[in-house]
Design an enzyme around this catalytic site. Structure first.
Site, PDB file in Angstrom:
ATOM      1  CG  PHE A  31     -12.419   4.714   9.371  1.00 40.45           C
ATOM      2  CD1 PHE A  31     -12.216   3.920   8.252  1.00 40.45           C
ATOM      3  CD2 PHE A  31     -12.700   4.100  10.576  1.00 40.45           C
ATOM      4  CE1 PHE A  31     -12.275   2.537   8.340  1.00 40.45           C
ATOM      5  CE2 PHE A  31     -12.773   2.716  10.672  1.00 40.45           C
ATOM      6  CZ  PHE A  31     -12.557   1.944   9.551  1.00 40.45           C
ATOM      7  NE  ARG A  89      -6.143   3.883   2.714  1.00 41.93           N
ATOM      8  CZ  ARG A  89      -6.429   3.690   4.013  1.00 41.93           C
ATOM      9  NH1 ARG A  89      -7.033   4.643   4.715  1.00 41.93           N
ATOM     10  NH2 ARG A  89      -6.157   2.569   4.600  1.00 41.93           N
ATOM     11  CE1 TYR A 148      -5.174  -0.225  12.967  1.00 41.71           C
ATOM     12  CE2 TYR A 148      -5.638  -0.583  15.289  1.00 41.71           C
ATOM     13  CZ  TYR A 148      -6.066  -0.244  14.034  1.00 41.71           C
ATOM     14  OH  TYR A 148      -7.382   0.080  13.830  1.00 41.71           O
ATOM     15  CE  LYS A 149      -5.420   3.486  11.082  1.00 45.47           C
ATOM     16  NZ  LYS A 149      -5.846   2.666   9.956  1.00 45.47           N
ATOM     17  CG  ASP A 164      -9.509   9.255  15.265  1.00 45.98           C
ATOM     18  OD1 ASP A 164      -8.311   8.899  15.169  1.00 45.98           O
ATOM     19  OD2 ASP A 164     -10.462   8.491  15.021  1.00 45.98           O
TER      20      ASP A 164
END
Lengths: 412, 412
Positions: free
Chosen positions: A126, A371, A222-223, A197
């Site tokens: 990402f 996904r 937030y995931k 990360d």
């Protein structure tokens, strides 16, 4: 490959030690939400906590809440909770700012520890981590270099020229996992510093930062951690680096004595040096609600269920949707697969839009990646069955070919 | 000096064109809140907006809210609203991150525009700006220098060696105002770049960035703009610098095509380049409620009332509390006084604690500064009278000498 029935899935749910955790979340009626790897669903208690901040802490107590409601301590208090989820110790993590800004901080801090100039990164990651590194290195001067590598050649890319190995533990598109222990050991052996990360692993993987002897890490809440949209990120710095590896966004929250209002910066000698300015308290306070759920469960059970859910989804998709053009992108080997399953599909965009219209919510990553994230705290085995059931119907009926599903929004 | 009565204050309230705005705020019963320069009170509508994000946008709509609820656009949408309050144009402001981090960004961006190495700053300023500059300059190398100056010698400190003049418009302790037009003109004349920190002016002063030809500005939304505790800060960059002055915290939100997921950073050519990572949406969404109130009023009326309120407070304190050891720190001249009044008092800490116990809420800044902020949207002239009335009583009765008022908390 097992041939499952819906009844098998019901039985798996009955035996699931995490099944009761679903009650802690507000899941929209009828929706099978397979996008918790992008934005986790709302813990029910988030509403009450938000109202408490709005009505009591901000509304009534106002400025004194910095003391009475512990606002000033929130980055540390939440950090200690995150630490328990990622294999770190108390006092090694703070919750603050965005993941990208946090990455900038730890990378800059790490580079002060070494004379070397090469940073190993994953080019297909990402991209915000790459972007942040590029911004920093441009500031620092032309003798720095990013050595981009992909999974197969990461280990070879780490040598004695390398200053920092900076990798995302679980790949955002494929869900492939880097071997944190092996990569960190290789980095250490070559005299390089490791930065992980954990955006796609915190709350989904059994991360053991200290057992691996990792140097730094960042991640988002937030995931899988269900902190709310854009809830603040976190920073881990191993205790051996405190007071030594200093980050350059030197705001007053990172000062040794913030309320002395001294003219010149003096770094805090603990993890607090990773803080910069005032935190968005409402978002931060609500983040704690998601973290508290994790403190009730065993992360190893989460990882185990995650592997079973993704395996079930792969098996069912291949059994029941094999003829519809889905090509598995994620690893078949569950031990190197994160908590998501990705397929390439030639018509990925409209296919995903059709799924969303039938309340199977995954997401699409250009050019053709569909996904699906599996969040063990609120996704059941029956959810997996029912999701595939709906996908079969979408593909059989060619629902995805309807023109409405090919109209692209600004954010895909 | 006028000799006012409470009846005079009532009449001033009756003639106040802003009087009705008080209804927009949830002010605790009986409290005279003179700390809106630290944390603004809660707009009533903040509760409804927070619930909308929690229940509908996060709770029900989940990931699609990035499009349907406009989450991705919030930094720009709110920025355009802030622009109207600070004399900037649409497209020149974004709301994002903390003030300190934003200062780092614009200072770093500004320094890419010049070969000069001297930054003029105000040494007695709220120190986070100094700290951030020190962090940046340490990264950039030893040939940079901060030239600290105080009010009287700021103009002399600006010469043709100066790269950047970086000042806070209204001083956090004294409330003294720098002449933005004159300082910016002097900077421009010397070929220096101007950066203004508007933390203590946005929402209280008639700021006219573009009329002054200012280059950059930052500020916070949680003081006079009532955005909530720690609500995100803002960045202004004059349009002439877009695409040229690039900030180094180069996250994906500042990329020219964030959803193309390109490996390498390509800066957005608009104000979006000032963005870095994902924003704390709950805090950001609630911030808009405070901004919307400002769009209903004339900032010139706010400034006018602010000057009258602070003058009334000074006059009443000197008439009625003259014998109790308060020494005015803020300027007597209303034209160079922000929306606050500070006094030094030998026993400032317990005196302020006693005031707070009587619901006159100001704050204390070491070593002996008692600080009172006047927020024209929700403070009335009668509030000023009543506040002084209670202070008179506290001083007459020596209430502040009670031991309970001398116990210091962690955050003073």
């Amino acid at each position: 490959m097992n041939h499952y029935t819906r009844n098998d899935c019901e039985q798996l749910d009955q035996q699931d030690p995490l099944a009761a955790m679903r009650d802690a979340f507000a899941i929209p009626e009828g929706m099978i939400y397979l996008d918790g790897n992008s934005l986790g669903v709302r813990p029910k208690a988030a509403k009450e906590r938000a109202l408490q901040v709005i009505e009591q802490e901000w509304g009534t107590d106002l400025i004194k809440s910095w003391n009475t409601a512990g606002w000033f301590e929130l980055p540390y208090k939440l950090g200690d909770k995150v630490a328990q989820i990622i294999g770190a110790d108390a006092g090694e993590v703070v919750v603050t700012d965005s993941t990208g800004i946090n990455l900038y901080k730890v990378l800059a801090a790490a580079l002060t520890l070494t004379e070397r100039k090469v940073i190993v990164m994953n080019g297909s990651n990402f991209p915000t981590d790459n972007y942040m590194a590029q911004g920093l290195l441009q500031q620092l001067g032309s003798d720095y270099e990013i050595r981009f590598a992909e999974h197969d050649n990461i280990m070879q890319a780490i040598d004695e020229d390398v200053a920092v190995v900076c990798l995302t533990h679980v790949h955002y598109k494929t869900g492939e996992v880097f071997d944190m222990a092996a990569v960190t050991a290789k980095a250490e052996q070559c005299g390089a510093i490791s930065i992980w990360d954990l955006c796609h692993s915190a709350g989904a993987m059994d991360v053991q930062l200290n057992a691996c002897n990792a140097d730094f890490a960042v991640g988002c809440t937030y995931k899988y951690l269900n902190g709310g949209p854009g809830s603040p990120g976190f920073i881990f710095a191993a205790k051996r680096h405190h007071g030594k590896a200093l980050q350059p966004l030197t705001g007053w929250w990172g000062h040794a004595a913030p309320f002395a209002f001294e003219r010149d910066y003096r770094p805090a000698e603990n993890i607090g040096q990773m803080l910069s300015g005032t935190q968005p308290i409402l978002s931060l306070a609500v983040t704690e609600v998601g973290l508290d759920i994790f403190l009730q469960v065993d992360i190893k059970q989460i990882r185990e269920k995650s592997q079973k859910l993704t395996q079930l989804f792969i098996d069912l998709m291949e059994q029941r949707c094999g003829q519809y053009g889905f090509t598995l992108v994620s690893p078949r080997d569950a031990s190197i697969r994160g908590s998501q399953v990705s397929f390439n599909h030639e018509h990925g965009y409209p296919v995903m839009q059709a799924m969303i219209s039938r309340d199977v919510v995954g997401d699409f990553r250009a050019p053709k990646n569909v996904r699906f994230g599996f969040t063990p705290l609120y996704i059941s085995y029956v959810d997996v069955w029912d999701a595939v059931d709906r996908i079969v119907d979408i593909m059989e009926t060619n629902l995805w070919q309807q023109p409405e599903f090919n109209q692209r929004g600004a954010v895909t």
